[in-house]
Each structure stands twice: as structure tokens, then as C-alpha cells.
Design an enzyme around this catalytic site. Structure first.
Site, PDB file in Angstrom:
ATOM      1  CE  LYS A 241      74.627  50.805  72.101  1.00 33.14           C
ATOM      2  NZ  LYS A 241      75.564  50.398  72.669  1.00 33.14           N
TER       3      LYS A 241
ATOM      4  CD  GLU B  18      73.710  50.545  79.277  1.00 32.28           C
ATOM      5  OE1 GLU B  18      74.587  49.868  79.477  1.00 32.28           O
ATOM      6  OE2 GLU B  18      73.098  50.392  78.069  1.00 32.28           O
TER       7      GLU B  18
END
Length: 291
Positions: A164, A171
Site C-alpha cells: 500500500k 499515486e
């Protein structure tokens, strides 16, 4: 199955609802009594039948540590704790070892989906022993998006949050690229409708994506983003990604630059740019601007 869920904020509250819609029983605890199903962690544990699964969705760091410490005293051997917050993967190893000493399993789970997860599902990346993951699997299936993809047993303890973390680092870089492209389009007098240029990219282009769709939504709300201040926080995971890259000697120029761009947003009047302006003036006589 039954699940105890600790932390009913923007994500935790929606996760509780999605899991309930899938037919499972969720007993939620939050410090806000208006959203909590029970008054304490002790009451939450008491209401669950063993072997228990308790999912923690509280801020990383001290809050997660305190919650895990309290659960270690309340739970029984054979129970499992899931940390679904944005904890650093190194904390997972410490938590797993402390809980294992009491016979309690531990699974770390990176969760992506934000405020859209209730309807669209959450992408899940989890780490831990297979036997502990198996006890949580019905909940993973309830939370994941429809279809073949959207969840993965990434590896041993820490792998879920590490995955993550890297996801969030990517991102950062993707958002920075969209932001830089948008600013350049806004600066070019030849382009008279930047918002519609972004909208045109939503079909048939190699950069079409959910982030692009969200950018168009933002521009529909505020065409030139005039209502916003150019300031962006960093969650910590961008920093951890860069630190991990240094530890593993992996070059991450785009992700690292996007993190530093966030830092630049904190400055109303960049000290670095003052020095650059001063040097340009000294060696080339270039004009400088005074406050």
C-alpha cells in the site's frame, strides 16, 4: 461471520456498512458515541464469539499502538487482529511479535478506495500467515470490488502495508504529473479550454484513469481551481516510500520529486527561490522582485 471494527471514521464507517450489506455481523467501536455500537473495547470483545477477528482502523502510530496494546490484554489465543490503517510496515512486525507471544494472530492490510469504497469496493493488500488470513477471508471478500481483481495476499507480515505504501508513492507521482500538465495548459495562451482538454483525454488515451476522471470532476466544480490554495499535505507514506527506496538502493526519481513538490507547496515565499533570484542577479544582472 462476526467482526469487531475499531474506528468508524470516513473509511471505517463505510466499511462497516459494506460488510453488513454482505450479510456479516459487525460490532463497531469509536470514541464518538454517536456512531459507536458499544461503549468500550472491552464490551466489543465481550460481544464477539471466539475465535474473534478484530479489525483496527485508527490513525497510524500512537493510536494504533495503544489499540493493539489494549487488545493484547483483552483477546484470547486463536483470535486475530487486523490493522487496516496506514501503518508503517515495520510497526506490523513489532505488533505481530507482541501478539504472537499471547497466541493471537496478526494480519496487516493496506486499504485503498477512500470515500468511494462503500459503493465501489476497496482494493485490499494484506500480509500475514495463511492460517490467520483465512480467518479474515470472508471480510476481504465482502470489502473487495466485484470481479476477479482487487485483493491480494501480498506476502508475510508487513507485506500488505509495504504494498500500500508503494501504491501511494505511485499515486503521488501520477497526481504530480496531472498537476504539472494542467498548470502548463493553463499558462499557454493558445489553449482556451483546459477543462475540456482534460475531459477529452477520458476516452481513447493512454493516460485515461480514475485520477483523470476525478480531475475532471474537480474542474467541473471549479474550472480554474480558483477557490483552492496551492497547499497539499503528505500522509507519511510518500516519505516512507522514498526511505525504503534508499534502504534497497532502488532509484525513484519521479516519486521522490513528487514528494518534494508537496513540500514546496508549504512555502508562501520560497527561500530557495530567493537565493536563485539573488544569484541570477549577481552573475547576470537579471531583475529581482521586492516584496
Amino acid at each position: 461471520m462476526e467482526l469487531g471494527l475499531i474506528g468508524l471514521g470516513k473509511m471505517g464507517g463505510n466499511m462497516r456498512e459494506r460488510i453488513r450489506r454482505a450479510g456479516h455481523t459487525v460490532i463497531g467501536y469509536d470514541r464518538n458515541p454517536d456512531v459507536s455500537d458499544v461503549e468500550s473495547l472491552q464490551e466489543l470483545v465481550t460481544k464477539l464469539q471466539g475465535p474473534r477477528v478484530v479489525w483496527v482502523m485508527v490513525p497510524a502510530g500512537a493510536a494504533t499502538q495503544a489499540t493493539v496494546d489494549e487488545l493484547a490484554e483483552l483477546l484470547s489465543p486463536g483470535d486475530v487482529v487486523v490493522d487496516g490503517g496506514n501503518s508503517r510496515w515495520t510497526d506490523d512486525i513489532k505488533h505481530a511479535e507482541a501478539l504472537a507471544a499471547k497466541g493471537i494472530g496478526f494480519v496487516d492490510c493496506g486499504v485503498s478506495g477512500g470515500v468511494w469504497g462503500l459503493e465501489n469496493g476497496y482494493a485490499l493488500m494484506y500480509g500475514g500467515d495463511a492460517e490467520h488470513v483465512a480467518k479474515v477471508q470472508p471480510i476481504f471478500q465482502a470489502l473487495k470490488p466485484e470481479g476477479e481483481f482487487g485483493n491480494v495476499h501480498a506476502g508475510k507480515v508487513g507485506a500488505g502495508h509495504f504494498a500500500k505504501m508503494v501504491h501511494n508513492g505511485i499515486e503521488y507521482a501520477m497526481m504530480q504529473a496531472f498537476a504539472e500538465g494542467w498548470e502548463l495548459l493553463e499558462a499557454a495562451p493558445e489553449v482556451t479550454d483546459v477543462r475540456e482538454v482534460f475531459r477529452s483525454w477520458q476516452e481513447g488515451t493512454v493516460i485515461r484513469s480514475w485520477l483523470l476522471d476525478l480531475a475532471v470532476r474537480a474542474l467541473d466544480d471549479d474550472e480554474h481551481l480558483a477557490k483552492l490554495r496551492g497547499w497539499a499535505a503528505d500522509s507519511g507514506e510518500g516519505r516512507w516510500t522514498v526511505e525504503a527506496a534508499i534502504d534497497h538502493a532502488v532509484p525513484l526519481p519521479a516519486i521522490t520529486a513528487s514528494l518534494f513538490a508537496r513540500f514546496a507547496s508549504r512555502q508562501d515565499d520560497s527561500p530557495q527561490m530567493k537565493m536563485i533570484a539573488a544569484l541570477r542577479n549577481q552573475f547576470g544582472g537579471h531583475a529581482v522582485e521586492s516584496k
